[in-house]
Design a protein around this motif. Structure first.
Motif, mmCIF file in Angstrom:
data_model
loop_
_atom_site.group_PDB
_atom_site.id
_atom_site.type_symbol
_atom_site.label_atom_id
_atom_site.label_comp_id
_atom_site.label_asym_id
_atom_site.label_seq_id
_atom_site.Cartn_x
_atom_site.Cartn_y
_atom_site.Cartn_z
ATOM 1 N N GLU A 1 0.842 -1.195 0.000
ATOM 2 C CA GLU A 1 0.000 0.000 0.000
ATOM 3 C C GLU A 1 0.874 1.241 0.000
ATOM 4 O OE1 GLU A 1 -2.975 0.109 3.048
ATOM 5 O OE2 GLU A 1 -3.263 -2.062 3.002
ATOM 6 N N ALA A 2 0.468 2.231 -0.794
ATOM 7 C CA ALA A 2 1.213 3.493 -0.823
ATOM 8 C C ALA A 2 0.775 4.361 0.344
ATOM 9 C CB ALA A 2 0.965 4.218 -2.145
ATOM 10 N N GLY A 3 1.724 5.062 0.938
ATOM 11 C CA GLY A 3 1.423 5.916 2.075
ATOM 12 C C GLY A 3 1.025 7.315 1.660
ATOM 13 N N GLU A 4 0.458 8.044 2.610
ATOM 14 C CA GLU A 4 0.077 9.434 2.379
ATOM 15 C C GLU A 4 0.977 10.321 3.219
ATOM 16 O OE1 GLU A 4 -4.530 9.774 2.097
ATOM 17 O OE2 GLU A 4 -4.090 8.285 3.639
ATOM 18 N N SER A 5 1.174 11.552 2.728
ATOM 19 C CA SER A 5 1.987 12.479 3.525
ATOM 20 C C SER A 5 1.209 12.932 4.749
ATOM 21 C CB SER A 5 2.358 13.699 2.688
ATOM 22 O OG SER A 5 1.218 14.490 2.427
ATOM 23 N N CYS A 6 -0.173 12.910 4.647
ATOM 24 C CA CYS A 6 -1.043 13.314 5.757
ATOM 25 C C CYS A 6 -0.881 14.786 6.120
ATOM 26 C CB CYS A 6 -0.795 12.444 7.002
ATOM 27 S SG CYS A 6 -1.164 10.717 6.756
ATOM 28 N N ALA A 7 -0.262 15.572 5.233
ATOM 29 C CA ALA A 7 -0.024 16.986 5.549
ATOM 30 C C ALA A 7 -1.341 17.740 5.736
ATOM 31 C CB ALA A 7 0.810 17.627 4.443
ATOM 32 N N PHE A 8 -2.351 17.459 4.837
ATOM 33 C CA PHE A 8 -3.617 18.179 4.943
ATOM 34 C C PHE A 8 -4.376 17.776 6.207
ATOM 35 C CE2 PHE A 8 -3.497 18.488 0.077
ATOM 36 C CZ PHE A 8 -2.843 19.707 0.152
ATOM 37 N N TYR A 9 -4.294 16.484 6.571
ATOM 38 C CA TYR A 9 -4.947 16.048 7.804
ATOM 39 C C TYR A 9 -4.312 16.707 9.022
ATOM 40 C CZ TYR A 9 -7.730 12.492 5.438
ATOM 41 O OH TYR A 9 -8.650 11.852 4.643
ATOM 42 N N ILE A 10 -3.002 16.731 9.031
ATOM 43 C CA ILE A 10 -2.294 17.337 10.170
ATOM 44 C C ILE A 10 -2.618 18.826 10.252
ATOM 45 C CG2 ILE A 10 -0.015 17.899 11.103
ATOM 46 C CD1 ILE A 10 0.989 15.278 9.853
ATOM 47 N N ALA A 11 -2.577 19.531 9.088
ATOM 48 C CA ALA A 11 -2.861 20.967 9.072
ATOM 49 C C ALA A 11 -4.285 21.243 9.539
ATOM 50 C CB ALA A 11 -2.647 21.523 7.662
ATOM 51 N N GLY A 12 -5.243 20.425 9.048
ATOM 52 C CA GLY A 12 -6.632 20.619 9.458
ATOM 53 C C GLY A 12 -6.840 20.358 10.932
ATOM 54 N N LYS A 13 -6.254 19.281 11.438
ATOM 55 C CA LYS A 13 -6.393 18.950 12.854
ATOM 56 C C LYS A 13 -5.738 20.011 13.737
ATOM 57 C CE LYS A 13 -8.323 14.737 12.894
ATOM 58 N NZ LYS A 13 -9.472 14.342 13.751
ATOM 59 N N MET A 14 -4.672 20.624 13.213
ATOM 60 C CA MET A 14 -3.959 21.622 14.005
ATOM 61 C C MET A 14 -4.634 22.990 13.962
ATOM 62 S SD MET A 14 -1.544 19.926 15.392
ATOM 63 C CE MET A 14 -0.491 21.199 16.074
ATOM 64 N N GLY A 15 -5.703 23.138 13.125
ATOM 65 C CA GLY A 15 -6.459 24.391 13.173
ATOM 66 C C GLY A 15 -6.452 25.218 11.906
ATOM 67 N N MET A 16 -5.969 24.712 10.773
ATOM 68 C CA MET A 16 -5.989 25.500 9.528
ATOM 69 C C MET A 16 -7.436 25.671 9.062
ATOM 70 S SD MET A 16 -4.105 24.851 5.842
ATOM 71 C CE MET A 16 -2.524 25.454 6.374
ATOM 72 N N PRO A 17 -7.857 26.901 8.783
ATOM 73 C CA PRO A 17 -9.253 27.156 8.355
ATOM 74 C C PRO A 17 -9.584 26.471 7.035
ATOM 75 C CG PRO A 17 -8.178 29.195 9.024
ATOM 76 C CD PRO A 17 -7.107 28.148 8.952
ATOM 77 N N GLU A 18 -10.890 26.311 6.811
ATOM 78 C CA GLU A 18 -11.365 25.598 5.628
ATOM 79 C C GLU A 18 -10.924 26.273 4.336
ATOM 80 O OE1 GLU A 18 -15.596 23.859 3.834
ATOM 81 O OE2 GLU A 18 -15.551 25.020 5.708
ATOM 82 N N GLU A 19 -11.003 27.611 4.283
ATOM 83 C CA GLU A 19 -10.643 28.333 3.065
ATOM 84 C C GLU A 19 -9.159 28.138 2.726
ATOM 85 O OE1 GLU A 19 -12.591 29.791 0.835
ATOM 86 O OE2 GLU A 19 -14.222 28.982 2.075
ATOM 87 N N MET A 20 -8.307 28.203 3.740
ATOM 88 C CA MET A 20 -6.875 27.994 3.515
ATOM 89 C C MET A 20 -6.607 26.579 3.010
ATOM 90 S SD MET A 20 -4.831 29.898 6.596
ATOM 91 C CE MET A 20 -3.271 29.340 5.937
ATOM 92 N N LEU A 21 -7.317 25.607 3.601
ATOM 93 C CA LEU A 21 -7.114 24.218 3.214
ATOM 94 C C LEU A 21 -7.573 23.978 1.774
ATOM 95 C CD1 LEU A 21 -5.941 21.775 4.641
ATOM 96 C CD2 LEU A 21 -8.249 21.073 5.251
ATOM 97 N N LYS A 22 -8.684 24.623 1.394
ATOM 98 C CA LYS A 22 -9.166 24.497 0.006
ATOM 99 C C LYS A 22 -8.146 25.070 -0.972
ATOM 100 C CE LYS A 22 -14.182 24.437 0.742
ATOM 101 N NZ LYS A 22 -15.458 25.195 0.513
ATOM 102 N N THR A 23 -7.568 26.208 -0.597
ATOM 103 C CA THR A 23 -6.551 26.829 -1.454
ATOM 104 C C THR A 23 -5.351 25.890 -1.624
ATOM 105 O OG1 THR A 23 -7.210 29.024 -0.684
ATOM 106 C CG2 THR A 23 -5.044 28.838 -1.725
#
Length: 636
Positions: free
Chosen positions: A477-499
């Motif tokens: 199985e290929a792994g994921e960087s999980c960067a977006f999950y980590i950023a979202g869990k740490m508090g990055m707003p929805e608009e920033m995450l969409k960008t």
């Protein structure tokens, strides 16, 4: 090999291993240990390690000794030299150690372990051991080592006793002439301390005198006649001692070949048992060795990590695929995983047990590694340049029997170009038919691996809820960087995450399991202290602090005390009388200490302090209306 050992931390394994050995020969052999290229020889080495560990578990530690200097002693004796008392005692101790080791191995034969049969190659030479033990005791040749030696020492003792008796008799007969009431030993002679003025009263030879010269030390004639006889006896004693030492040395030389065999066997056993001790240190297992290019680790561990910190690694390569591309988040354990595989393989091929529950290890012609940033300041190489230099060197040396590990493949440069280079490197590794493990973050490399039949993707697992790596390797199985999950869990707003997602993948669709979390996120501006600018004045508006004539002030930075003798001019510069001179100084560098009004009366004449006597007389004459021809000098 040395650089690879350091990268994989095998040098630390060697250091730990070396500390478990006792003899210098074994320590040196450990330092020089390298990959074994003979399958039969490697299997024999693994069998030795297993048997040593089994004996340690069943019969405890063997009575091995360091044997420091013993080989040199034997060589000296064989060349016809005379061994010293301490050297002969060392030989005896070595033979005692041989006897104990022989007994240890003899007891171990009950378990039918072939290593125990090395006992037959040891000979503790009972005749030599007993001869040394009987003639040398407690660091000296024993009185009973020979009849002549006993006779000489008894006669020496009698003579020394008679000399003391004669000296005591002289002391009793001449008490008033002596400085002390006892004899003393000076330059090997028994003497009595005689007052200087009585030295002619005592018959004998003056041997020495005191530092003041008030006392002379005389050997009485009745004592002196025994001295010559005593010297002859001591020469005879020394000659007999040398004869005994030469005799024992010659006996050791006769057994020189057997002693050398004993020493070599102890050193070899020390090396073998050190491997068993090391296996016990990290709870190792004997691996199955193959030449079929197949590796399998069950519950593999890094041997330098504590058991409580390790997450068991399940790994396999070589049968249906030759390469593994590991992806996953940072700090997820990717580097530790590939180093664990390579280090265990290197240890196995050096005859050591592996830190696994079970293992099958193939033999490798070489281990090729590119781990770490590799930045070389001395050669002015960037991280990427150093990586490329190392990678190209690896590709020059790789063959079908190599094991290659590379960390962060294609990193350190433009992502698009880095990805292309990573794919090119994988193509070259495939062409070489070597076994290889690489780590990367590039999604294109994962896609490339999916299309290749002999390359497998793998991932390090990650808990998206706790944001913590699980350090478990999953092949296939290929792994994921999980960067977006980590950023979202740490508090990055929805608009920033969409960008971010649109920039990365071309669409801004957020996964369902992340939507509920990020919808509540927003950035709050926190109040921070602002910058306070100083108020600026125009040059004309600047004012100087007004100091009065006679004010006592502190002059900075030394804080010395002075007195104002001329007030500030338009530039704010004053004249200050110091203890030894007058100085010009800016008003900003002084501070009022005591005002003049507190020090002097209102009509005080400051010329008494600041003017010279000559100037004061001239001023006095002017004040009285007299005409003067001299000029009043002003001290500037």
């Amino acid at each position: 090999m040395i650089q690879t050992e350091k990268v994989l931390e095998f040098d630390r394994i060697k250091k730990m291993w070396s500390e478990l050995a006792l003899t210098e020969w074994a320590k040196e052999k450990i330092r020089d240990t390298s990959l074994c290229m003979s399958e039969s020889e490697l299997m024999a080495k693994q069998r030795e390690t297993s048997e040593a560990r089994e004996l340690l578990e069943k019969n405890g530690n063997p009575p091995l000794v360091s044997l420091s200097g013993i080989r040199e002693c034997v060589q000296t004796a064989v060349k016809g030299g005379c061994l010293s008392i301490s050297q002969l005692e060392d030989v005896e101790k070595a033979l005692v150690a041989v006897m104990r080791l022989k007994s240890y191995l003899s007891r171990s034969k009950q378990w039918e372990i072939s290593l125990a049969y090395y006992e037959e190659n040891l000979d503790y030479l009972d005749n030599l051991k007993e001869a040394i033990g009987q003639q040398i005791r407690n660091g000296r040749i024993d009185d009973n080592a020979s009849k002549d030696l006993k006779s000489f020492r008894d006669e020496i003792e009698r003579n020394e006793r008679r000399m003391r008796e004669r000296a005591d008799a002289v002391i009793r007969a001449n008490k008033e002439s002596l400085s002390d009431s006892f004899s003393t030993l000076r330059n090997g002679h028994i003497c009595i301390p005689v007052k200087k003025e009585y030295k002619y009263k005592i018959k004998g030879n003056v041997i020495d005198k005191s530092s003041t010269g008030s006392t002379v030390f005389i050997e009485p004639s009745s004592v002196g006649k025994y001295y010559e006889a005593l010297q002859v006896l001591r020469v005879n004693e020394e000659n007999e001692e040398h004869r005994i030492l030469y005799s024992l040395s010659a006996m050791a030389a006769d057994y020189g070949e057997i002693l050398e065999q004993n020493i070599s066997m102890i050193e070899k056993l020390d090396f073998i048992f050190s491997k068993g001790k090391l296996s016990l240190e990290y709870d190792g297992t004997e691996p199955k060795i193959n030449t079929e290019r197949y590796i399998r680790l069950e519950d593999g561990r890094h041997p330098l990590m504590a058991l409580t910190e390790c997450v068991p690694l399940q790994f396999e390569i070589g049968k249906s695929f030759d390469g593994v591309v590991i992806t996953g988040p940072n700090t997820g354990g990717k580097t530790v995983a590939i180093k664990t595989v390579a280090l265990n393989c290197m240890m196995a091929q050096c005859g050591l047990h592996v830190a696994c529950k079970k293992a099958e290890i193939c033999m490798n012609s070489n281990f090729l590694c590119d781990i770490g940033d590799g930045q070389n300041i001395s050669e002015n190489l960037s991280t990427f340049s150093a990586h490329m230099m190392n990678v190209l060197e690896i590709l020059k040396r790789v063959n079908k029997d190599s094991l290659v590990i590379m960390d962060e493949l294609g990193s350190g440069t433009d992502p698009t170009e880095g990805m292309g280079i990573a794919v090119a490197i994988l193509e070259e590794l495939q062409r070489s038919e070597s076994l290889f493990l690489v780590t990367t973050h590039y999604p294109e490399v994962k896609q490339y691996a999916d299309k290749k039949s002999r390359i497998k993707n793998a991932k390090m697992t990650f808990d998206k809820e706790s944001l913590k790596p699980l350090y478990q390797l999953v092949i296939g199985e290929a792994g994921e960087s999980c960067a977006f999950y980590i950023a979202g869990k740490m508090g990055m707003p929805e608009e920033m995450l969409k960008t971010a997602m649109k920039a990365a993948y071309g669409n801004d669709e957020i996964p369902e399991d992340l939507k509920q979390v990020v919808s509540k996120n927003h950035l709050e501006n926190k109040r921070v202290c602002g910058i306070q600018k100083r108020k600026r004045r125009s040059r004309g508006a600047q004012k100087t602090q007004e100091f009065q004539l006679g004010d006592s002030v502190l002059v900075y930075p030394d804080k010395k005390i002075g007195i104002i003798c001329r007030t500030a001019n338009e530039k704010g510069v004053l004249r200050v009388q110091m203890a030894d001179r007058k100085i010009w100084i800016n008003h900003k560098r002084i501070k009022l200490y005591v005002a003049a009004e507190k020090l002097y009366p209102d009509d005080y004449d400051f010329s008494i302090i600041f003017d010279s006597v000559k100037n004061r007389k001239l001023r006095h004459q002017v004040d009285r209306g007299k005409t003067i021809e001299e000029e009043i000098t002003i001290d500037d």
